[in-house]
Design an enzyme around this catalytic site. Structure first.
Site, PDB file in Angstrom:
ATOM      1  N   HIS A 152       8.568   7.025   8.652  1.00 38.43           N
ATOM      2  CA  HIS A 152       9.301   7.153   7.393  1.00 38.43           C
ATOM      3  C   HIS A 152      10.763   7.475   7.724  1.00 38.43           C
ATOM      4  O   HIS A 152      11.072   7.940   8.817  1.00 38.43           O
ATOM      5  CB  HIS A 152       8.658   8.218   6.505  1.00 38.43           C
ATOM      6  CG  HIS A 152       7.431   7.698   5.820  1.00 38.43           C
ATOM      7  ND1 HIS A 152       7.340   7.511   4.470  1.00 38.43           N
ATOM      8  CD2 HIS A 152       6.246   7.282   6.329  1.00 38.43           C
ATOM      9  CE1 HIS A 152       6.161   7.022   4.163  1.00 38.43           C
ATOM     10  NE2 HIS A 152       5.468   6.867   5.277  1.00 38.43           N
ATOM     11  N   CYS A 159       4.115   9.562   0.611  1.00 37.16           N
ATOM     12  CA  CYS A 159       2.717   9.966   0.469  1.00 37.16           C
ATOM     13  C   CYS A 159       2.625  10.874  -0.754  1.00 37.16           C
ATOM     14  O   CYS A 159       3.422  11.801  -0.906  1.00 37.16           O
ATOM     15  CB  CYS A 159       2.288  10.711   1.728  1.00 37.16           C
ATOM     16  SG  CYS A 159       0.705  11.536   1.586  1.00 37.16           S
ATOM     17  N   HIS A 169       4.403   4.111  12.712  1.00 37.42           N
ATOM     18  CA  HIS A 169       4.599   4.060  11.259  1.00 37.42           C
ATOM     19  C   HIS A 169       5.580   5.186  10.928  1.00 37.42           C
ATOM     20  O   HIS A 169       5.196   6.346  10.853  1.00 37.42           O
ATOM     21  CB  HIS A 169       3.232   4.272  10.581  1.00 37.42           C
ATOM     22  CG  HIS A 169       3.283   4.402   9.093  1.00 37.42           C
ATOM     23  ND1 HIS A 169       2.872   3.400   8.253  1.00 37.42           N
ATOM     24  CD2 HIS A 169       3.677   5.418   8.294  1.00 37.42           C
ATOM     25  CE1 HIS A 169       3.013   3.795   6.990  1.00 37.42           C
ATOM     26  NE2 HIS A 169       3.487   5.025   6.993  1.00 37.42           N
ATOM     27  N   ARG A 218       0.841  -1.208   0.000  1.00 38.03           N
ATOM     28  CA  ARG A 218       0.000   0.000   0.000  1.00 38.03           C
ATOM     29  C   ARG A 218       0.879   1.262   0.000  1.00 38.03           C
ATOM     30  O   ARG A 218       0.980   1.959  -1.001  1.00 38.03           O
ATOM     31  CB  ARG A 218      -0.941  -0.020   1.224  1.00 38.03           C
ATOM     32  CG  ARG A 218      -2.099   0.959   1.141  1.00 38.03           C
ATOM     33  CD  ARG A 218      -1.753   2.369   1.484  1.00 38.03           C
ATOM     34  NE  ARG A 218      -1.236   2.526   2.849  1.00 38.03           N
ATOM     35  CZ  ARG A 218      -0.728   3.651   3.313  1.00 38.03           C
ATOM     36  NH1 ARG A 218      -0.655   4.722   2.545  1.00 38.03           N
ATOM     37  NH2 ARG A 218      -0.255   3.725   4.542  1.00 38.03           N
ATOM     38  N   ASP A 219       1.565   1.496   1.078  1.00 42.77           N
ATOM     39  CA  ASP A 219       2.346   2.734   1.186  1.00 42.77           C
ATOM     40  C   ASP A 219       3.504   2.745   0.191  1.00 42.77           C
ATOM     41  O   ASP A 219       3.881   3.797  -0.335  1.00 42.77           O
ATOM     42  CB  ASP A 219       2.889   2.879   2.619  1.00 42.77           C
ATOM     43  CG  ASP A 219       3.129   4.321   3.006  1.00 42.77           C
ATOM     44  OD1 ASP A 219       2.980   5.197   2.138  1.00 42.77           O
ATOM     45  OD2 ASP A 219       3.475   4.583   4.163  1.00 42.77           O
ATOM     46  N   ASN A 233       9.391   4.370   3.629  1.00 44.21           N
ATOM     47  CA  ASN A 233       9.260   3.842   4.990  1.00 44.21           C
ATOM     48  C   ASN A 233      10.587   3.242   5.425  1.00 44.21           C
ATOM     49  O   ASN A 233      11.496   3.036   4.618  1.00 44.21           O
ATOM     50  CB  ASN A 233       8.211   2.719   5.002  1.00 44.21           C
ATOM     51  CG  ASN A 233       6.815   3.255   4.839  1.00 44.21           C
ATOM     52  OD1 ASN A 233       6.149   3.558   5.809  1.00 44.21           O
ATOM     53  ND2 ASN A 233       6.363   3.375   3.603  1.00 44.21           N
TER      54      ASN A 233
HETATM   55 ZN    ZN Z   1       3.461   6.253   5.255  1.00 46.28          ZN
END
Ligand code: ZN
Length: 302
Positions: free
Chosen positions: A210, A241, A208, A15-16, A250
């Protein structure tokens, strides 16, 4: 040093990691990567997001990916997670077969407006209604820009606390503290966690982070000393993002796992298999792998 004996790593590359890549990754490649990640031992994995294909075209095959992976994990005790920004995303997520829904709201008004086109208060009102309809799904809330936003407003610790407490009151099962721009440092992590942990149990929190400025692993080490044991990371260090200019990937899962394994902390993830999945990602996805381990990964591959 006080450390947990075991931590949980939640993989978010599909996803990210993928959402920011311009070139469309073929649906079958996404499915193959997710299946391989599951085979390394992850028990929770964020596989897609239900967002507008107009703004994030990479995720336009979300339903297809969910369906294919759902069949694959049947009876294996794996939870699939999808990110949603609003009610519309929630409605689709409910019927897609994911187990957990990750609702995103930014602590920064500026970022929330950029990311989801409304005020933080409006997002929270929406979340409250979603929480009453969540049924058997596990509902998480991602507090984006928890550790700072280089544009717009300053992040106030009182506001962060208010949003975290309201989230739990409304029915969130878990809160993600997201360093969307990768600006955190160990002292800031310590300051934020020591305040939140006075009112919230560590098992309700997940980090979470980065790695924009290279502080990712140091921040995780600090958080573990505060009793946090759930962390998100992305294989290959992919990520960013679309509405956070300049933010890089990440924390790479392989870098995190290498450190964690070396410290004798358990995760249930097979390191060698993970390295092979990073190779698979490097072949299927047109973006550089940014992990520290990547440079020596040929030697680590089995
Ligand atoms: Zn993120």
């Amino acid at each position: 040093m006080k450390l947990p004996r075991q931590i949980e790593i939640i993989e978010v590359c599909p996803r990210d990691g993928f959402q920011n890549i311009d070139q469309f990754i073929e649906t079958e490649d996404k499915i193959e990567i997710v299946k391989n990640l599951i085979d390394t031992g992850f028990r929770r994995i964020e596989i897609t997001s239900f967002v507008s294909p107009k703004y994030v075209p990479q995720m336009r095959d979300a339903i297809e990916v969910c369906k294919a992976v759902r069949n694959y994990i049947s009876g294996r005790g794996v939870n699939l997670i999808a990110l949603i920004p609003n009610r519309r995303g929630f409605e689709t997520a409910i019927t897609s077969g994911v187990d957990e829904i990750n609702y995103v709201v930014s602590v920064s008004e500026w970022h929330n407006m950029k990311n989801v086109g409304r005020t933080t208060e409006e997002s929270m009102e929406d979340f409250k209604r979603i929480a009453t309809d969540k049924g058997s799904k596990k509902l998480r809330i991602s507090l984006a820009t928890t550790f700072g936003c280089p544009f717009g407003d300053e992040i106030k610790s009182e506001r962060l606390m208010e949003l975290a407490i309201s989230s739990l009151e409304y029915g969130a099962d878990e809160i993600l503290l997201a360093d969307t721009f990768g600006l955190a440092n160990p002292v800031l992590v310590e300051r934020i966690l020591s305040a939140l942990l006075k009112k919230i149990d560590a098992d309700k929190l997940c980090l979470h982070m980065h790695d924009t400025c290279g502080g990712g692993l140091a921040n995780i080490l600090t958080a573990m000393q505060y009793g946090i044991f759930k962390f998100e990371s992305a294989s290959g260090g992919l990520g960013g993002c679309p509405f956070a200019p300049g933010a890089s990937g990440n924390i790479p899962t392989e870098d995190l796992l290498y450190m964690i394994n070396g410290m004798g902390i358990k995760t249930g993830i097979d390191f060698n298999r993970l390295i092979n999945v990073v190779f698979l990602i490097s072949k299927r996805v047109n973006t550089p792998i940014t992990s520290h381990l990547w440079a020596m990964s040929e030697c680590l591959r089995h």
